[in-house]
Design a protein around this motif. Structure first.
Motif, mmCIF file in Angstrom:
data_model
loop_
_atom_site.group_PDB
_atom_site.id
_atom_site.type_symbol
_atom_site.label_atom_id
_atom_site.label_comp_id
_atom_site.label_asym_id
_atom_site.label_seq_id
_atom_site.Cartn_x
_atom_site.Cartn_y
_atom_site.Cartn_z
ATOM 1 N N PRO A 191 -14.579 -3.998 -0.128
ATOM 2 C CA PRO A 191 -13.735 -2.839 0.151
ATOM 3 C C PRO A 191 -12.258 -3.084 -0.109
ATOM 4 O O PRO A 191 -11.506 -2.157 -0.337
ATOM 5 C CB PRO A 191 -13.989 -2.561 1.641
ATOM 6 C CG PRO A 191 -14.547 -3.832 2.169
ATOM 7 C CD PRO A 191 -15.304 -4.469 1.038
ATOM 8 N N SER A 192 -11.793 -4.358 -0.072
ATOM 9 C CA SER A 192 -10.383 -4.643 -0.299
ATOM 10 C C SER A 192 -9.943 -4.247 -1.693
ATOM 11 O O SER A 192 -8.765 -3.982 -1.936
ATOM 12 C CB SER A 192 -10.095 -6.125 -0.061
ATOM 13 O OG SER A 192 -10.878 -6.920 -0.940
ATOM 14 N N LYS A 204 -4.940 8.607 -1.191
ATOM 15 C CA LYS A 204 -5.322 9.763 -0.377
ATOM 16 C C LYS A 204 -4.299 10.907 -0.499
ATOM 17 O O LYS A 204 -4.007 11.605 0.474
ATOM 18 C CB LYS A 204 -5.477 9.359 1.095
ATOM 19 C CG LYS A 204 -6.574 8.323 1.317
ATOM 20 C CD LYS A 204 -6.705 7.939 2.780
ATOM 21 C CE LYS A 204 -7.783 6.903 3.005
ATOM 22 N NZ LYS A 204 -7.901 6.512 4.429
ATOM 23 N N GLU A 237 2.330 2.966 -0.383
ATOM 24 C CA GLU A 237 1.663 4.261 -0.263
ATOM 25 C C GLU A 237 1.925 5.054 -1.528
ATOM 26 O O GLU A 237 2.983 4.937 -2.144
ATOM 27 C CB GLU A 237 2.175 5.047 0.953
ATOM 28 C CG GLU A 237 1.708 4.511 2.286
ATOM 29 C CD GLU A 237 2.156 5.391 3.441
ATOM 30 O OE1 GLU A 237 2.832 6.401 3.178
ATOM 31 O OE2 GLU A 237 1.833 5.060 4.594
ATOM 32 N N TYR A 265 3.409 -3.209 2.470
ATOM 33 C CA TYR A 265 2.330 -2.410 1.897
ATOM 34 C C TYR A 265 2.931 -1.260 1.109
ATOM 35 O O TYR A 265 4.165 -1.044 1.122
ATOM 36 C CB TYR A 265 1.391 -1.891 2.997
ATOM 37 C CG TYR A 265 2.002 -0.883 3.935
ATOM 38 C CD1 TYR A 265 1.750 0.479 3.797
ATOM 39 C CD2 TYR A 265 2.832 -1.298 4.981
ATOM 40 C CE1 TYR A 265 2.300 1.408 4.659
ATOM 41 C CE2 TYR A 265 3.391 -0.375 5.848
ATOM 42 C CZ TYR A 265 3.136 0.975 5.689
ATOM 43 O OH TYR A 265 3.689 1.893 6.542
ATOM 44 N N GLY A 281 -5.635 2.544 9.638
ATOM 45 C CA GLY A 281 -6.150 2.181 8.318
ATOM 46 C C GLY A 281 -6.593 0.735 8.243
ATOM 47 O O GLY A 281 -7.626 0.417 7.644
ATOM 48 N N SER A 302 -8.826 -0.462 -1.690
ATOM 49 C CA SER A 302 -7.805 -0.054 -0.750
ATOM 50 C C SER A 302 -6.425 -0.374 -1.296
ATOM 51 O O SER A 302 -6.269 -1.233 -2.160
ATOM 52 C CB SER A 302 -8.014 -0.779 0.588
ATOM 53 O OG SER A 302 -9.316 -0.537 1.086
ATOM 54 N N GLY A 349 -7.016 4.756 -3.211
ATOM 55 C CA GLY A 349 -6.738 4.690 -1.783
ATOM 56 C C GLY A 349 -5.477 5.401 -1.362
ATOM 57 O O GLY A 349 -5.087 5.342 -0.200
ATOM 58 N N ARG A 361 -0.061 -4.999 -6.466
ATOM 59 C CA ARG A 361 -1.228 -5.779 -6.017
ATOM 60 C C ARG A 361 -1.181 -7.192 -6.608
ATOM 61 O O ARG A 361 -1.428 -8.174 -5.912
ATOM 62 C CB ARG A 361 -2.526 -5.082 -6.410
ATOM 63 C CG ARG A 361 -3.775 -5.794 -5.882
ATOM 64 C CD ARG A 361 -5.049 -5.191 -6.463
ATOM 65 N NE ARG A 361 -5.192 -3.795 -6.121
ATOM 66 C CZ ARG A 361 -5.662 -3.351 -4.961
ATOM 67 N NH1 ARG A 361 -6.038 -4.214 -4.032
ATOM 68 N NH2 ARG A 361 -5.775 -2.048 -4.736
ATOM 69 N N ASN A 382 -14.965 -1.990 7.534
ATOM 70 C CA ASN A 382 -15.658 -1.927 6.244
ATOM 71 C C ASN A 382 -15.928 -3.319 5.699
ATOM 72 O O ASN A 382 -16.997 -3.580 5.126
ATOM 73 C CB ASN A 382 -14.829 -1.121 5.247
ATOM 74 C CG ASN A 382 -14.783 0.357 5.573
ATOM 75 O OD1 ASN A 382 -15.641 0.868 6.294
ATOM 76 N ND2 ASN A 382 -13.777 1.048 5.058
ATOM 77 N N GLU A 432 -9.896 0.351 10.014
ATOM 78 C CA GLU A 432 -10.996 0.843 9.166
ATOM 79 C C GLU A 432 -11.340 -0.175 8.083
ATOM 80 O O GLU A 432 -12.517 -0.408 7.784
ATOM 81 C CB GLU A 432 -10.596 2.169 8.540
ATOM 82 C CG GLU A 432 -11.696 2.791 7.667
ATOM 83 C CD GLU A 432 -11.254 4.099 7.044
ATOM 84 O OE1 GLU A 432 -12.087 4.755 6.403
ATOM 85 O OE2 GLU A 432 -10.067 4.467 7.185
ATOM 86 N N ARG A 433 -10.334 -0.807 7.501
ATOM 87 C CA ARG A 433 -10.582 -1.807 6.458
ATOM 88 C C ARG A 433 -11.320 -3.009 7.029
ATOM 89 O O ARG A 433 -12.218 -3.573 6.386
ATOM 90 C CB ARG A 433 -9.255 -2.232 5.825
ATOM 91 C CG ARG A 433 -8.641 -1.148 4.975
ATOM 92 C CD ARG A 433 -7.250 -1.495 4.490
ATOM 93 N NE ARG A 433 -7.250 -2.556 3.491
ATOM 94 C CZ ARG A 433 -6.194 -2.850 2.730
ATOM 95 N NH1 ARG A 433 -5.068 -2.148 2.865
ATOM 96 N NH2 ARG A 433 -6.257 -3.814 1.846
#
Length: 209
Positions: free
Chosen positions: A6-7, A37, A30, A28, A132, A10, A35, A82, A139, A135-136
């Motif tokens: 899952p990483s 959203k 956005e 981080y 978030g 995201s 991911g 990333r 997962n 949730e990660r």
């Protein structure tokens, strides 16, 4: 088949400072890429879990940043961030009137100015970040459980069928000797195979005397 971790699906993030020491900040992003959203324009954030700093990019400054990364305006910058996180090429510095973030790309280092996010907006964004991350983690735990079960299933199957390889193959037809068994010839002795059985004694016929 093992699912994709899952990483990889995201938004990227990293802890600062990089290295084995204790982390003091979380960096981080956005917006843009997988991911996001639909959160709008791209921005980098740094937080110590109490305060929050942001790059506050405008469309013009974001386009200029992409150009410095060698990207055009339509390309996604998230993958570059990333890569910088994975290479531990991100550094954060607190200043009296704000903060700065340095993102290295080979010999090129980009210095970005960050502004402190006001309290109400910071609280909302930090709440979203906390949920978030939870949730990660959930997962990732489910993915690890599925990966362990997938890795263990071949060994389990081998243990179940392993001893059977030493058993003889079942004969497809009952009453027919399996491979390697010699047929007995008619009249052959059951006690001494290879020798003809003697004809049983018939006794004395007294009518012939």
């Amino acid at each position: 088949m093992v699912p994709v971790p899952p990483s990889l699906l995201s938004p990227p993030l990293c802890t600062l400072p990089p290295g084995p020491g204790p982390a003091r900040f979380v960096c981080y992003c956005e917006g843009e890429g997988a991911g996001a959203k639909g959160q709008g324009g791209f921005n980098l954030y740094v937080t110590d879990a109490a305060e929050l700093w942001s790059t506050c990019f405008t469309p013009e400054s974001l386009a200029a940043l992409k150009a410095r990364f060698g990207l055009n305006a339509a390309e996604d910058i998230t993958r570059r961030f990333r890569a910088a996180c994975e290479q531990q090429a991100v550094a954060f510095t607190l200043q009296e009137d704000g903060a700065s973030l340095t993102v290295s790309r080979g010999p090129l280092a980009l210095d970005l100015n960050l502004s402190k996010v006001p309290g109400p907006e910071a609280a909302t964004r930090l709440q979203a970040l906390t949920l978030g991350l939870a949730e990660r983690v959930c997962n990732l735990e489910r993915w690890l459980t599925a990966a362990e079960e997938t890795a263990a299933s071949p060994r389990k199957s081998a243990r179940l069928v392993g001893p059977q390889q030493f058993l003889p193959d079942p004969d497809p037809q009952r009453g027919i000797p399996g491979p390697g068994v010699r047929r007995r010839c008619p009249g052959e002795s059951l006690i001494n195979p290879g020798f003809k059985s003697k004809k049983p004694a018939s006794g004395v016929d007294f009518d012939d005397l």
